[in-house]
Design a protein around this motif. Structure first.
Motif, mmCIF file in Angstrom:
data_model
loop_
_atom_site.group_PDB
_atom_site.id
_atom_site.type_symbol
_atom_site.label_atom_id
_atom_site.label_comp_id
_atom_site.label_asym_id
_atom_site.label_seq_id
_atom_site.Cartn_x
_atom_site.Cartn_y
_atom_site.Cartn_z
ATOM 1 N N SER A 38 0.846 -1.190 0.000
ATOM 2 C CA SER A 38 0.000 0.000 0.000
ATOM 3 C C SER A 38 0.885 1.244 0.000
ATOM 4 O O SER A 38 2.113 1.153 -0.040
ATOM 5 N N TYR A 73 -5.372 0.020 0.374
ATOM 6 C CA TYR A 73 -5.426 -0.697 1.639
ATOM 7 C C TYR A 73 -6.779 -0.542 2.338
ATOM 8 O O TYR A 73 -7.035 -1.217 3.352
ATOM 9 N N GLY A 100 0.244 -7.622 4.832
ATOM 10 C CA GLY A 100 -0.811 -6.662 4.567
ATOM 11 C C GLY A 100 -1.773 -6.527 5.740
ATOM 12 O O GLY A 100 -1.689 -7.273 6.715
ATOM 13 N N MET A 104 -6.698 -6.063 3.004
ATOM 14 C CA MET A 104 -5.871 -6.434 1.851
ATOM 15 C C MET A 104 -5.775 -7.952 1.725
ATOM 16 O O MET A 104 -5.875 -8.512 0.624
#
Length: 397
Positions: A38, A73, A100, A104
């Protein structure tokens, strides 16, 4: 388990925990790696950049085989659209969704299952849970991973890949065993450690930074611990590293804020060893009390009370030092990092109890071989000599 594509393209969600990414690449050996991240510099983009530098430097993938792709994100459908735009070939692709944030990971998982791309999650026990299928039909499988596949990596490279707020100010010495050190029997090594001999003659110093040549209190114990670690199977040990605040953080300083006595990589973990080859602080208070008694100053209520306060303060300082060690290893070693304290004499009971509660391992200098072997290989069966030693220790008088 279903067959996986050979020379796959591995899509992986980058995060601050580097070990699942490193071990995943070493385990699967992809032809290409796509680091999904992200825009969050601290949690995602920064780690992805460090991972790319790490993989490029260590030639773990073909040249130019590691790329970065930014995804949202905070937008589930936006993540799906961005992943679709990458045009992954289901016949050659794999997804690693351990990293993540949760949104995500959920979106990436749905994308992979929808496109029939095999995907996996890295469990803390070093097991991969695989997911195969399309639509509502999903099959799972689980497999263990040999974490020793990363043991040959330089711990300095792994440290640089993990840390964010700090940078390496001094690389330290890169230690390996020389021919004599590689051949020394463990029984002899244990006996020489118990006698407090200086074992640095068993080492080969492959690299040395400026400032490492200075002799200081504690060097002998650091070298001895390094010899034992290497003889027990650790591939290489870094000694006397220093960290400083990373430039560009708004803090202008070139002074180091932390020194790492020993750093090594073993069993899918980054280990730090803190060595102290001197009397514990509370023992100094005991010596002061003994001298005062010889001078007939004690017993005196005021002085006795002051001595007790000194002991208490020194114990608190030791606990604070351990807390700093714990924070350091969480930053530089990630969630799987380990801290080991090597001491010439036992710690105060309260300090050792705190260490045990926080998962900080304590090993005495006189018991380096047995103590470090138990940490590196906890599943190993005890030798007859070790069983005899335990029997002698706990036998009733």
């Amino acid at each position: 388990m279903r067959p996986l594509p050979s020379d796959p393209v591995l899509f992986t969600l980058a995060s601050r925990q580097i070990w699942p990414q490193v071990l995943g690449v070493l385990h699967l050996r992809p032809a290409r790696l796509v680091l999904l991240h992200s825009a969050d510099r601290l949690e995602s983009k920064g780690p992805a950049q460090r991972l790319k530098r790490f993989f490029d430097k260590n030639d773990l993938l073909p040249k130019g085989g590691t790329t970065m792709e930014e995804i949202p994100y905070d937008d589930f459908e936006g993540i799906l659209r961005r992943l679709d735009s990458l045009e992954a070939d289901p016949a050659r692709s794999l997804l690693h969704f351990t990293g993540g944030n949760k949104l995500m990971a959920m979106a990436a998982f749905r994308w992979a299952i929808r496109r029939a791309i095999p995907c996996f999650y890295w469990e803390r026990g070093n097991r991969l849970t695989w997911f195969f299928g399309r639509g509502e039909e999903v099959e799972t499988d689980s497999a263990g991973v040999d974490v020793g596949i990363a043991d040959a990596l330089d711990p300095l490279d792994l440290l640089r890949c993990q840390i964010d707020a700090s940078e390496v100010e001094r690389n330290g010495e890169l230690l390996r065993l020389n021919t004599q050190g590689a051949r020394i029997p463990l029984e002899e090594l244990s006996a020489r450690c118990a006698r407090g001999e200086d074992l640095r003659g068993l080492l080969s110093i492959a690299e040395r930074s400026e400032g490492d040549r200075q002799e200081k209190e504690g060097n002998r114990l650091e070298y001895n611990a390094a010899v034992v670690l290497l003889r027990l199977g650790v591939r290489c040990v870094r000694r006397s590293l220093r960290l400083k605040v990373k430039s560009g953080t708004g803090i202008s300083t070139s002074r180091p804020h932390e020194e790492i006595d020993l750093l090594f990589n073993h069993g899918g973990r980054l280990w730090q060893v803190d060595c102290k080859d001197r009397k514990p602080p509370e023992q100094l208070a005991e010596e002061l009390e003994a001298r005062l008694r010889r001078k007939n100053v004690l017993p005196c209520p005021d002085i006795a009370s002051l001595l007790e306060r000194i002991r208490s303060e020194l114990t608190i300082q030791q606990v604070k030092a351990l807390k700093l060690d714990l924070l350091s290893v969480q930053d530089s070693g990630g969630l799987l990092g380990r801290t080991v304290c090597v001491r010439r004499v036992p710690m105060a009971e309260e300090v050792e109890q705190y260490a045990r509660q926080k998962g900080i391992d304590v090993v005495l200098a006189s018991e380096l071989v047995d103590g470090l072997r138990a940490l590196l290989d906890p599943g190993r069966s005890a030798t007859p000599g070790e069983l005899s030693d335990l029997q002698r220790r706990f036998a009733r008088p």
